[in-house]
Design an enzyme around this catalytic site. Structure first.
Site, PDB file in Angstrom:
ATOM      1  N   CYS A   1       0.844  -1.197   0.000  1.00 35.61           N
ATOM      2  CA  CYS A   1       0.000   0.000   0.000  1.00 35.61           C
ATOM      3  C   CYS A   1       0.883   1.251   0.000  1.00 35.61           C
ATOM      4  O   CYS A   1       1.785   1.380   0.841  1.00 35.61           O
ATOM      5  CB  CYS A   1      -0.926   0.002   1.209  1.00 35.61           C
TER       6      CYS A   1
ATOM      7  N   CYS B   1      -0.032   3.198   3.642  1.00 33.79           N
ATOM      8  CA  CYS B   1       0.374   2.678   4.955  1.00 33.79           C
ATOM      9  C   CYS B   1       1.414   1.574   4.870  1.00 33.79           C
ATOM     10  O   CYS B   1       1.921   1.130   5.898  1.00 33.79           O
ATOM     11  CB  CYS B   1      -0.857   2.176   5.715  1.00 33.79           C
TER      12      CYS B   1
ATOM     13  N   CYS C   1      -5.963  -1.898  -0.386  1.00 35.04           N
ATOM     14  CA  CYS C   1      -5.530  -2.162   0.991  1.00 35.04           C
ATOM     15  C   CYS C   1      -6.747  -2.097   1.909  1.00 35.04           C
ATOM     16  O   CYS C   1      -7.376  -1.038   2.045  1.00 35.04           O
ATOM     17  CB  CYS C   1      -4.487  -1.132   1.421  1.00 35.04           C
TER      18      CYS C   1
ATOM     19  N   CYS D   1      -6.388   0.438   5.296  1.00 38.06           N
ATOM     20  CA  CYS D   1      -6.631   1.891   5.256  1.00 38.06           C
ATOM     21  C   CYS D   1      -7.571   2.281   4.124  1.00 38.06           C
ATOM     22  O   CYS D   1      -7.743   3.473   3.847  1.00 38.06           O
ATOM     23  CB  CYS D   1      -5.309   2.653   5.141  1.00 38.06           C
TER      24      CYS D   1
ATOM     25  N   CYS E   1       6.396 -11.292 -15.702  1.00 39.02           N
ATOM     26  CA  CYS E   1       7.271 -11.793 -16.775  1.00 39.02           C
ATOM     27  C   CYS E   1       7.344 -10.849 -17.970  1.00 39.02           C
ATOM     28  O   CYS E   1       8.397 -10.716 -18.601  1.00 39.02           O
ATOM     29  CB  CYS E   1       6.852 -13.188 -17.203  1.00 39.02           C
TER      30      CYS E   1
ATOM     31  N   HIS F   1       3.581 -16.380 -21.631  1.00 33.91           N
ATOM     32  CA  HIS F   1       4.881 -16.162 -21.008  1.00 33.91           C
ATOM     33  C   HIS F   1       5.781 -15.523 -22.056  1.00 33.91           C
ATOM     34  O   HIS F   1       5.554 -15.651 -23.259  1.00 33.91           O
ATOM     35  CB  HIS F   1       5.490 -17.476 -20.506  1.00 33.91           C
TER      36      HIS F   1
ATOM     37  N   ASP G   1      15.819 -16.899 -19.472  1.00 33.99           N
ATOM     38  CA  ASP G   1      14.625 -16.455 -18.767  1.00 33.99           C
ATOM     39  C   ASP G   1      15.067 -15.667 -17.539  1.00 33.99           C
ATOM     40  O   ASP G   1      15.511 -16.250 -16.548  1.00 33.99           O
ATOM     41  CB  ASP G   1      13.760 -17.643 -18.357  1.00 33.99           C
TER      42      ASP G   1
END
Length: 639
Positions: free
Chosen positions: A235, A238, A267, A270, A293, A320, A337
């Protein structure tokens, strides 16, 4: 005299295809002839949907534009002011004449055009009766003859075109300089040189150079120090944990950097939402240094180009992406990769992750290449899944894309690319077997994310072989099994010496185990997969379902350890369990009354980078076909 090769090819298309494309070509030509001073009519954006879907896939269409006088720019075809308007007019008249002739009555066969032609193309050889084309050279029909979902096919083509355009950003010198400013290039080069010296000391004849080791160091740095993986962003208010909550509209700045999609990370602590733009511009990714990726491969490919490596972007239609780098010392492309920090493990996805591959395409500043076959050892199975478009159409589309990109290349460069491609084709059709580093599941991303994508393939999930007594074994109340590592073969002595080839075909469960062959020492054994901290393998025998129970058992399970490596053998039958020494002797155990038996080995420990080699099962010479380092003898009695 005008070059007519493009018109020759264009006329070979089916009539309805010719009529559609010729209308488009005439529009391009007429716009210039009617508005010679208008710059907007002198360029055609290659990524324009009309161009990329209606013209680019059609045989001869792009060549006609070149014959008119168009030239290739980075993202557009351009008709320079230096080009001959008269040549454009001549090509335009020839296309128009053929179009008028076909509208009056379609020709029965494609016309033949020579340099000594007149404007009516179909009448150039009036008395000729062309022979039917041989099946092996017949040109594929396109557009109307494509499968029933042409929009899907054209979407496929647009993806190819988009990726082919995108990779040109890696060649921007300013962007490359920005990437170099992020890379500790001198440090990486020093490490690469040290490793080259070490490699040459061990094997003076090895085919590697500094660039090969620079690639390894770049991979290590990129994953270990530079880029980070994003499951959910913390977040921004916070710092708490967030959860993905759909998407939000991109801002103008997001769009500027290619972020068409912006994730919303919420979040609950908050009640604040953090935006996660999925940037597609590698220059921006040098600043954010995070993503999944797509971002990893995008930014890493740029880094490869920045340090002088010949790299290309690899797109897998099953979701991918990664990079390939050309090794001049080995004269081949190396799979890389960055998410996994692996190099030259092309079967990782099909074997390790369990992906069902279909189309894998490589894109570089020079060419598009269908590299699916490098990443599969199950070519026939892959072919059954390649239903996106006809193979002939795909080949033709790739050739057209390459023809446009390479039009201004020198003959020398074209020859180099052709030689590389021929080498690739030989590699594609060569038999493949998985290497140790290609057997494991995916490591990047959260477990939930990997499970959702089906990329956590576990060896234990794919093995569940249980030995049960055959009729012959029940008759003699005897089960006798042997395994020879050199032959990689089980002998079921008690069942008329039945052979079971392949060590893993007799295994009940396993994790991180493979068969290692040491060609220099001429030895073979089962070991842990490279870089794994531990491994496990089990064999199982069950006679309870056939009205028998175990009387006693004799087992030989030979293993060797080095340094701090440890192999723990256990033999379990119902509630009983004993430990084995792992020596070469055949030991007898009393398991009276049990109905099933499990033999298990757990491999742990070892030191340094080769710790995985410090625990070995069934080590023996490659020429030893007599000794059986695994042997199980079970006598049974009626229940």
């Amino acid at each position: 005299m005008a070059n007519l090769s493009g018109i020759n090819e264009l006329c070979e298309n089916p009539n309805d295809v010719f009529l559609d494309v010729s209308k488009l070509l005439l529009t391009y030509a007429d716009n210039i002839l009617r508005n010679p001073e208008e710059e907007k009519f002198r360029s055609i954006r290659i990524g324009n949907p009309t161009f990329s879907t209606r013209l680019l896939p059609i045989r001869g269409a792009v060549r006609c534009l070149f014959d008119m006088g168009f030239e290739e720019g980075e993202t557009h075809l351009v008709f320079p002011k230096t080009s001959s308007v008269e040549q454009l007019r001549r090509i335009r008249e020839l296309i128009a004449a053929e179009r008028d002739h076909r509208l009056q009555g379609s020709p029965s066969s494609p016309p033949v055009v020579t340099q000594n032609t007149n404007p009516t193309l179909s009448q150039t050889v009036p008395n000729a009766t062309p022979s039917p084309p041989a099946p092996e050279v017949q040109q594929p029909q396109v557009c109307p003859s494509l499968p029933r979902d042409p929009e899907s096919i054209m979407s496929f083509l647009r993806t190819l075109q988009s990726n082919f355009e995108h990779v040109l950003i890696y060649e921007n010198s300013e962007v490359q300089q920005k990437a170099l400013s992020c890379i500790p290039i001198l440090q990486l080069q020093d490490k690469a040189q040290e490793k080259l010296v070490q490699a040459m000391t061990v094997d003076p004849g090895c085919k590697v150079n500094t660039s090969d080791f620079l690639l390894i160091e770049l991979l290590q740095w990129f994953k270990g120090e530079f880029f980070s993986w994003v499951n959910n962003l913390p977040c921004s208010r916070c710092g708490g944990q967030t959860e993905t909550a759909g998407s939000v509209p991109p801002s103008p700045d997001d769009l500027r950097w290619g972020a068409q999609r912006v994730e919303s990370h919420y979040c609950s602590q908050c009640n604040f939402t953090t935006r996660f733009p999925r940037y597609n511009n590698p220059e921006k990714l040098l600043e954010t240094k995070r993503g999944r990726c797509g971002e990893w491969a995008n930014c890493f490919t740029l880094c490869c180009r920045a340090v002088g490596l010949d790299a290309r972007y690899i797109w897998d239609i099953t979701d991918h992406v990664w990079t390939e780098v050309y090794s001049t010392s080995q004269s081949r492309w190396l799979h890389c990769d960055p998410c996994e920090n692996v190099c030259d493990k092309p079967l990782l996805y099909e074997i390790g992750w369990g992906k069902k591959l279909s189309y894998i395409i490589a894109f570089s500043k020079d060419e598009v290449v269908d590299v699916t076959w490098r990443y599969s050892c199950k070519h026939q199975e892959v072919l059954t899944r390649r239903t996106k478009a006809p193979e002939s159409w795909l080949r033709k589309s790739v050739n057209e894309l390459n023809s446009v990109r390479q039009r201004q290349f020198t003959s020398k460069r074209k020859s180099e690319l052709l030689e590389r491609l021929l080498m690739e084709l030989v590699e594609f059709i060569s038999p493949k077997t998985p290497n140790p580093g290609e057997l494991g599941g995916r490591t990047s991303g959260s477990l939930a994310w990997r499970v959702a994508r089906g990329e956590t393939k576990s060896q234990s999930a794919s093995k569940a072989f249980v030995f049960t007594p055959s009729e012959e074994e029940r008759k003699h109340k005897l089960f006798h099994l042997q395994y020879n590592t050199a032959k990689d073969c089980y002998i079921r002595v008690s069942n008329n010496k039945e052979q079971i080839n392949g060590w893993d075909n007799g295994v009940w469960s396993l994790e991180s185990v493979y068969r290692k062959t040491e060609m220099d020492w001429k030895m073979v054994y089962l070991a842990r997969i490279e870089k794994s901290d531990s491994a496990r393998i089990c064999w199982k025998f069950d006679c309870g379902g056939f009205g028998f129970k175990i009387k006693n058992v004799s087992v030989r399970a030979n293993s060797q350890t080095f340094h701090t490596g440890k192999v723990t053998w256990s033999l379990r039958a119902n509630d009983q369990s004993v430990h084995l020494d792992g020596d070469t002797q055949l030991h007898e155990y009393d398991f009276t009354g049990a109905t099933d038996l499990v033999l298990e080995a757990e491999l742990t420990g070892g030191e340094g980078g080769s710790a995985w080699q410090h625990t070995q099962l069934f080590r023996q010479s490659l020429t030893d076909e007599i000794f059986y380092p695994l042997e199980i003898i079970i006598t049974m009695e009626s229940a």
